[in-house]
Design a protein around this motif. Structure first.
Motif, PDB file in Angstrom:
ATOM      1  N   CYS A   1      52.123   4.594 122.648  1.00 19.77           N
ATOM      2  CA  CYS A   1      51.816   3.174 122.410  1.00 19.77           C
ATOM      3  C   CYS A   1      52.522   2.237 123.378  1.00 19.77           C
ATOM      4  O   CYS A   1      51.957   1.207 123.758  1.00 19.77           O
ATOM      5  CB  CYS A   1      52.168   2.801 120.974  1.00 19.77           C
ATOM      6  N   ILE A   2      53.729   2.568 123.775  1.00 11.72           N
ATOM      7  CA  ILE A   2      54.493   1.664 124.637  1.00 11.72           C
ATOM      8  C   ILE A   2      53.806   1.458 125.984  1.00 11.72           C
ATOM      9  O   ILE A   2      53.959   0.422 126.623  1.00 11.72           O
ATOM     10  CB  ILE A   2      55.953   2.139 124.817  1.00 11.72           C
ATOM     11  N   SER A   3      53.000   2.432 126.418  1.00  8.57           N
ATOM     12  CA  SER A   3      52.317   2.273 127.712  1.00  8.57           C
ATOM     13  C   SER A   3      51.375   1.077 127.698  1.00  8.57           C
ATOM     14  O   SER A   3      51.216   0.398 128.707  1.00  8.57           O
ATOM     15  CB  SER A   3      51.563   3.543 128.094  1.00  8.57           C
ATOM     16  N   GLU A   4      50.759   0.789 126.565  1.00  8.38           N
ATOM     17  CA  GLU A   4      49.872  -0.383 126.460  1.00  8.38           C
ATOM     18  C   GLU A   4      50.629  -1.663 126.816  1.00  8.38           C
ATOM     19  O   GLU A   4      50.173  -2.465 127.618  1.00  8.38           O
ATOM     20  CB  GLU A   4      49.326  -0.530 125.034  1.00  8.38           C
ATOM     21  N   GLU A   5      51.791  -1.848 126.197  1.00  7.78           N
ATOM     22  CA  GLU A   5      52.556  -3.066 126.415  1.00  7.78           C
ATOM     23  C   GLU A   5      53.104  -3.147 127.830  1.00  7.78           C
ATOM     24  O   GLU A   5      53.090  -4.203 128.458  1.00  7.78           O
ATOM     25  CB  GLU A   5      53.712  -3.164 125.404  1.00  7.78           C
ATOM     26  N   VAL A   6      53.578  -2.044 128.350  1.00  6.36           N
ATOM     27  CA  VAL A   6      54.165  -2.022 129.689  1.00  6.36           C
ATOM     28  C   VAL A   6      53.090  -2.286 130.746  1.00  6.36           C
ATOM     29  O   VAL A   6      53.282  -3.102 131.651  1.00  6.36           O
ATOM     30  CB  VAL A   6      54.882  -0.681 129.952  1.00  6.36           C
ATOM     31  N   LEU A   7      51.944  -1.628 130.626  1.00  2.98           N
ATOM     32  CA  LEU A   7      50.861  -1.850 131.582  1.00  2.98           C
ATOM     33  C   LEU A   7      50.373  -3.289 131.532  1.00  2.98           C
ATOM     34  O   LEU A   7      50.130  -3.916 132.565  1.00  2.98           O
ATOM     35  CB  LEU A   7      49.701  -0.904 131.297  1.00  2.98           C
ATOM     36  N   SER A   8      50.247  -3.821 130.335  1.00  2.00           N
ATOM     37  CA  SER A   8      49.786  -5.192 130.164  1.00  2.00           C
ATOM     38  C   SER A   8      50.780  -6.191 130.755  1.00  2.00           C
ATOM     39  O   SER A   8      50.398  -7.121 131.475  1.00  2.00           O
ATOM     40  CB  SER A   8      49.561  -5.492 128.684  1.00  2.00           C
ATOM     41  N   MET A   9      52.056  -5.990 130.477  1.00  2.00           N
ATOM     42  CA  MET A   9      53.079  -6.912 130.972  1.00  2.00           C
ATOM     43  C   MET A   9      53.168  -6.867 132.499  1.00  2.00           C
ATOM     44  O   MET A   9      53.279  -7.907 133.154  1.00  2.00           O
ATOM     45  CB  MET A   9      54.434  -6.571 130.351  1.00  2.00           C
TER      46      MET A   9
ATOM     47  N   CYS B   1      65.557  -8.595 149.433  1.00  2.00           N
ATOM     48  CA  CYS B   1      65.031  -7.823 148.317  1.00  2.00           C
ATOM     49  C   CYS B   1      63.510  -7.685 148.397  1.00  2.00           C
ATOM     50  O   CYS B   1      62.778  -8.612 148.058  1.00  2.00           O
ATOM     51  CB  CYS B   1      65.427  -8.482 146.996  1.00  2.00           C
ATOM     52  N   LYS B   2      63.083  -6.551 148.876  1.00  2.15           N
ATOM     53  CA  LYS B   2      61.652  -6.239 148.909  1.00  2.15           C
ATOM     54  C   LYS B   2      61.501  -4.739 148.662  1.00  2.15           C
ATOM     55  O   LYS B   2      61.238  -3.955 149.567  1.00  2.15           O
ATOM     56  CB  LYS B   2      61.041  -6.640 150.248  1.00  2.15           C
ATOM     57  N   HIS B   3      61.707  -4.360 147.421  1.00  2.00           N
ATOM     58  CA  HIS B   3      61.669  -2.949 147.034  1.00  2.00           C
ATOM     59  C   HIS B   3      60.333  -2.593 146.405  1.00  2.00           C
ATOM     60  O   HIS B   3      59.662  -3.440 145.829  1.00  2.00           O
ATOM     61  CB  HIS B   3      62.772  -2.637 146.008  1.00  2.00           C
ATOM     62  N   TRP B   4      59.987  -1.326 146.479  1.00  2.00           N
ATOM     63  CA  TRP B   4      58.817  -0.788 145.804  1.00  2.00           C
ATOM     64  C   TRP B   4      59.302   0.128 144.681  1.00  2.00           C
ATOM     65  O   TRP B   4      60.275   0.855 144.853  1.00  2.00           O
ATOM     66  CB  TRP B   4      57.948   0.008 146.778  1.00  2.00           C
ATOM     67  N   THR B   5      58.639   0.082 143.561  1.00  2.00           N
ATOM     68  CA  THR B   5      58.955   0.959 142.433  1.00  2.00           C
ATOM     69  C   THR B   5      57.763   1.875 142.211  1.00  2.00           C
ATOM     70  O   THR B   5      56.624   1.407 142.122  1.00  2.00           O
ATOM     71  CB  THR B   5      59.230   0.142 141.155  1.00  2.00           C
ATOM     72  N   TYR B   6      58.033   3.179 142.129  1.00  2.00           N
ATOM     73  CA  TYR B   6      56.981   4.174 141.952  1.00  2.00           C
ATOM     74  C   TYR B   6      57.147   4.850 140.598  1.00  2.00           C
ATOM     75  O   TYR B   6      58.262   5.161 140.184  1.00  2.00           O
ATOM     76  CB  TYR B   6      57.052   5.236 143.059  1.00  2.00           C
ATOM     77  N   VAL B   7      56.021   5.061 139.932  1.00  2.00           N
ATOM     78  CA  VAL B   7      55.998   5.724 138.631  1.00  2.00           C
ATOM     79  C   VAL B   7      55.065   6.918 138.735  1.00  2.00           C
ATOM     80  O   VAL B   7      53.953   6.797 139.262  1.00  2.00           O
ATOM     81  CB  VAL B   7      55.474   4.770 137.535  1.00  2.00           C
ATOM     82  N   PHE B   8      55.505   8.058 138.240  1.00  2.00           N
ATOM     83  CA  PHE B   8      54.662   9.243 138.157  1.00  2.00           C
ATOM     84  C   PHE B   8      54.452   9.539 136.684  1.00  2.00           C
ATOM     85  O   PHE B   8      55.425   9.693 135.941  1.00  2.00           O
ATOM     86  CB  PHE B   8      55.327  10.437 138.863  1.00  2.00           C
ATOM     87  N   MET B   9      53.186   9.590 136.256  1.00  2.00           N
ATOM     88  CA  MET B   9      52.909   9.795 134.837  1.00  2.00           C
ATOM     89  C   MET B   9      51.685  10.675 134.654  1.00  2.00           C
ATOM     90  O   MET B   9      50.853  10.806 135.539  1.00  2.00           O
ATOM     91  CB  MET B   9      52.705   8.464 134.147  1.00  2.00           C
ATOM     92  N   GLY B  10      51.624  11.256 133.470  1.00  2.00           N
ATOM     93  CA  GLY B  10      50.496  12.115 133.115  1.00  2.00           C
ATOM     94  C   GLY B  10      49.704  11.532 131.970  1.00  2.00           C
ATOM     95  O   GLY B  10      49.992  10.444 131.456  1.00  2.00           O
ATOM     96  N   ASP B  11      48.699  12.276 131.551  1.00  2.16           N
ATOM     97  CA  ASP B  11      47.836  11.818 130.468  1.00  2.16           C
ATOM     98  C   ASP B  11      48.614  11.562 129.183  1.00  2.16           C
ATOM     99  O   ASP B  11      48.360  10.588 128.479  1.00  2.16           O
ATOM    100  CB  ASP B  11      46.741  12.855 130.205  1.00  2.16           C
ATOM    101  N   GLY B  12      49.550  12.427 128.866  1.00  7.35           N
ATOM    102  CA  GLY B  12      50.339  12.263 127.645  1.00  7.35           C
ATOM    103  C   GLY B  12      51.139  10.966 127.640  1.00  7.35           C
ATOM    104  O   GLY B  12      51.296  10.330 126.601  1.00  7.35           O
ATOM    105  N   CYS B  13      51.610  10.550 128.807  1.00  4.31           N
ATOM    106  CA  CYS B  13      52.357   9.293 128.905  1.00  4.31           C
ATOM    107  C   CYS B  13      51.500   8.114 128.475  1.00  4.31           C
ATOM    108  O   CYS B  13      51.981   7.184 127.824  1.00  4.31           O
ATOM    109  CB  CYS B  13      52.838   9.064 130.333  1.00  4.31           C
ATOM    110  N   LEU B  14      50.231   8.136 128.854  1.00  8.77           N
ATOM    111  CA  LEU B  14      49.341   7.026 128.531  1.00  8.77           C
ATOM    112  C   LEU B  14      48.896   7.040 127.076  1.00  8.77           C
ATOM    113  O   LEU B  14      48.315   6.070 126.599  1.00  8.77           O
ATOM    114  CB  LEU B  14      48.125   7.041 129.459  1.00  8.77           C
ATOM    115  N   MET B  15      49.178   8.115 126.372  1.00  8.08           N
ATOM    116  CA  MET B  15      48.826   8.189 124.957  1.00  8.08           C
ATOM    117  C   MET B  15      49.911   7.582 124.071  1.00  8.08           C
ATOM    118  O   MET B  15      49.714   7.391 122.877  1.00  8.08           O
ATOM    119  CB  MET B  15      48.551   9.639 124.554  1.00  8.08           C
TER     120      MET B  15
END
Length: 109
Positions: A35-43, A19-33
């Motif tokens: 609230c849940i992005s704060e918790e996910v990025l922090s965690m 098990c050595k997988h990479w996870t990729y996320v594609f997001m825009g400015d609206g995604c970072l606006m």
């Protein structure tokens, strides 16, 4: 983030050979606006999920218009504050992504 966390747990149990997988996320400015992005990025930073790579389209636009209508955050510094390794590239330079894909040692965020 859930996929990256699951990869981390499974890797700890079964090792790199299985098990050595990479996870990729594609997001825009609206995604970072959102609230849940704060918790996910922090965690993700807290758990040092080094196999989680986020591509953020920093184009200063959301579905409602320019980001300047609602936010003035420095998103690059926000990612760094959460413990992320940040690299900036010109997304129109398609060769820049593979050149900058920097594989850091596990546990090094």
């Amino acid at each position: 983030m859930g996929f990256a966390l699951a990869e981390r747990i499974l890797n700890a149990k079964f090792g790199d050979d299985l098990c050595k997988h990479w996870t990729y996320v594609f997001m825009g400015d609206g995604c970072l606006m959102e609230c849940i992005s704060e918790e996910v990025l922090s965690m993700a930073g807290h758990y040092k999920l080094g196999h989680l790579i986020a591509f953020w389209d920093n184009n200063s636009i959301t579905i409602d218009g320019a980001t300047s209508l609602a936010v003035s955050d420095n998103e690059v510094e926000r990612f760094r504050a959460y413990g992320w390794h940040v690299q900036e590239i010109d997304g129109h330079d398609t060769d820049a992504i593979p050149r900058r894909h920097y594989r850091r040692p596990r546990g090094d965020g």
